[in-house]
Design a protein around this motif. Structure first.
Motif, short mmCIF file in Angstrom:
data_model
loop_
_atom_site.label_atom_id
_atom_site.label_comp_id
_atom_site.label_asym_id
_atom_site.label_seq_id
_atom_site.Cartn_x
_atom_site.Cartn_y
_atom_site.Cartn_z
N ASP A 32 -8.20 5.06 3.83
CA ASP A 32 -9.67 5.02 3.87
C ASP A 32 -10.30 6.18 4.63
N GLY A 91 0.79 -1.22 0.00
CA GLY A 91 0.00 0.00 0.00
C GLY A 91 0.82 1.27 0.00
N ARG A 134 -3.97 0.92 5.06
CA ARG A 134 -5.38 0.91 4.62
C ARG A 134 -6.20 1.90 5.45
#
Length: 463
Positions: free
Chosen positions: A361, A67, A357
């Protein structure tokens, strides 16, 4: 008329597409892509057994899967031989600003690395050392003597114990211009910005003039200063180092400082830096790892909760250093070959993937002026050693309760509605108390259930 209506419809559709990207279309203080980005510092020499850009390129898909948004390459330029430290020398004793260190490969190898990173959606920034060169650099041989600071005997100056460097003279306008041109050399090749080494050692007016010009000609570049002076944010850098916060985290982990000082430090930094400032937060980097020890040496069992804070505290832009994503507990030799033996995925990899994440998000966790408001839980509502805060941006909310002590703590996170803890997946009702293990935490978000891979060892458990 029909043709005109069709044209107007198409123009309206194009305008709508332009004004509804992932990031707001409004003018930003920083590149739109940078606000929720996570930086990865790559030590090319130690990253693979080969220690080359070509070999490191093979690892880029792994970083994309993790990521990562930005790959910061430690200096890739040729380094000096005169006064070289150790066998291979310091990356930061640069002899030529516009070439690639043969140890790492060729310029063609770099171009391929950059192209592959961009293909994968990764940004690449280069480590830039503007304060000094090696004592046998090209500029020493080819340029006037007054490009360098010299003593009464005409010898170049070293700083600290950096006996392998020669300090540059920023009173010389020609040297300044050459430095800017060298930076442009790499921007012309397509890099996405710079991490500027020892930025506070270089006159701030150089940064303000030069970086303003670079931003004008290369829109969207990102600029990180190794330094903590708030002035670095004034018409100069996007981000600066949160060194004081890092050292406080080390001290809290060792029991030398009170966890209550965390809130005071964060509020101090918020008041002394502009609202739009990004603050690079980390539990390790190349300096800390090699000279002070790994995060596990310095922080022990507190390493994970401190990493969590680097992803959630206000203004923060998190950094992951080579090997951290698999918990590699090793001090890299700085002047020798000392490669990572093997890249493996483990629970630390899953932990960092969850943190990344989380940041991607939740707009409340954005850095700078786009980040959510921070509301700290009152000290009297939490056990000693426990801190809690909420980040809010519109309907988005992230609540963090962290036990910064070596003993178990029981507390009420004061939820307004039932929520699932992000890491463990445990459901908690309003008013329900939780048990935080030593150096444990609980994290709750709005509009999102628990992460895919529970971290049972450190996440809170309902009472």
């Amino acid at each position: 008329m029909k043709r005109l209506l069709l044209l107007l419809t198409l123009l309206a559709a194009m305008t709508a597409c332009r004004n509804t990207p992932a990031e707001p279309a409004a003018t930003s203080a920083h590149p739109g892509w940078s606000y929720r980005s996570v930086i990865y510092e790559m030590n090319v020499r130690q990253y693979t057994p080969e220690g080359t850009l070509r070999a490191a390129m093979r690892e880029l898909p792994r970083l994309q899967k993790l990521g990562i948004d930005v790959v910061w390459l430690m200096p890739i330029y040729p380094i000096g031989v005169l006064e070289r430290k150790g066998t291979l020398g310091s990356y930061y004793a640069i002899s030529d600003y516009t070439a690639v260190n043969p140890e790492f490969g060729t310029m063609e190898d770099f171009d391929r690395f950059l192209a592959e990173a961009h293909r994968l959606g990764l940004r690449v920034i280069l480590d830039w050392v503007a304060n000094h060169t090696s004592p046998d650099a090209r500029w020493i041989r080819e340029q006037p003597a007054d490009w360098y600071v010299r003593d009464s005997l005409g010898r170049t100056i070293v700083q600290y114990d950096w006996t392998d460097i020669a300090k540059l003279n920023y009173d010389n306008a020609d040297m300044r211009a050459a430095m800017e041109q060298a930076m442009r050399f790499w921007l012309d090749r397509g890099i996405d910005g710079f991490r500027c080494d020892m930025a506070c050692e270089v006159p701030i007016d150089f940064w303000r003039t030069t970086l303003t010009a670079l931003r004008r000609d290369y829109p969207g570049i990102y600029l990180l200063a190794e330094g903590e002076d708030p002035a670095l944010h004034e018409e100069a850098f996007d981000a600066s180092y949160a060194w004081e916060l890092h050292h406080l985290m080390n001290a809290i982990a060792r029991g030398e400082k009170s966890p209550a000082e965390l809130q005071r430090q964060v509020e101090k930094e918020d008041s002394t830096t502009p609202p739009e400032a990004f603050r690079l937060m980390f539990t390790s980097n190349h300096d800390e790892n090699s000279w002070a020890g790994t995060e596990f040496e310095r922080m022990g069992p507190a390493a994970r909760v401190m990493a969590l804070l680097t992803f959630t505290l206000p203004k923060g832009q998190p950094l992951i250093y080579t090997g951290q994503e698999m918990g590699y507990d090793h001090r890299f030799a700085f002047f020798e070959k000392d490669p990572v033996p093997q890249w493996v995925e483990n629970d630390l990899t899953g932990f960092y993937r969850q943190l990344i994440r989380l940041r991607h998000d939740h707009e409340a966790l954005a850095a700078g002026e786009r980040g959510g408001e921070t509301v700290w839980m009152e000290a009297g509502t939490l056990p000693e050693g426990v801190v809690g805060f909420t980040r809010r941006k519109g309907a988005d909310e992230v609540l963090v309760v962290a036990n910064l002590s070596n003993r178990e703590a029981v507390c009420d996170p004061a939820l307004q509605e039932p929520r699932s803890e992000y890491f463990s997946g445990k459901r908690l009702a309003p008013g329900e108390r939780i048990t935080l293990p030593a150096w444990g935490w609980a994290l709750f978000t709005s509009g999102q259930e628990a992460a895919a891979q529970p971290q049972q060892s450190t996440a809170a458990q309902p009472m």
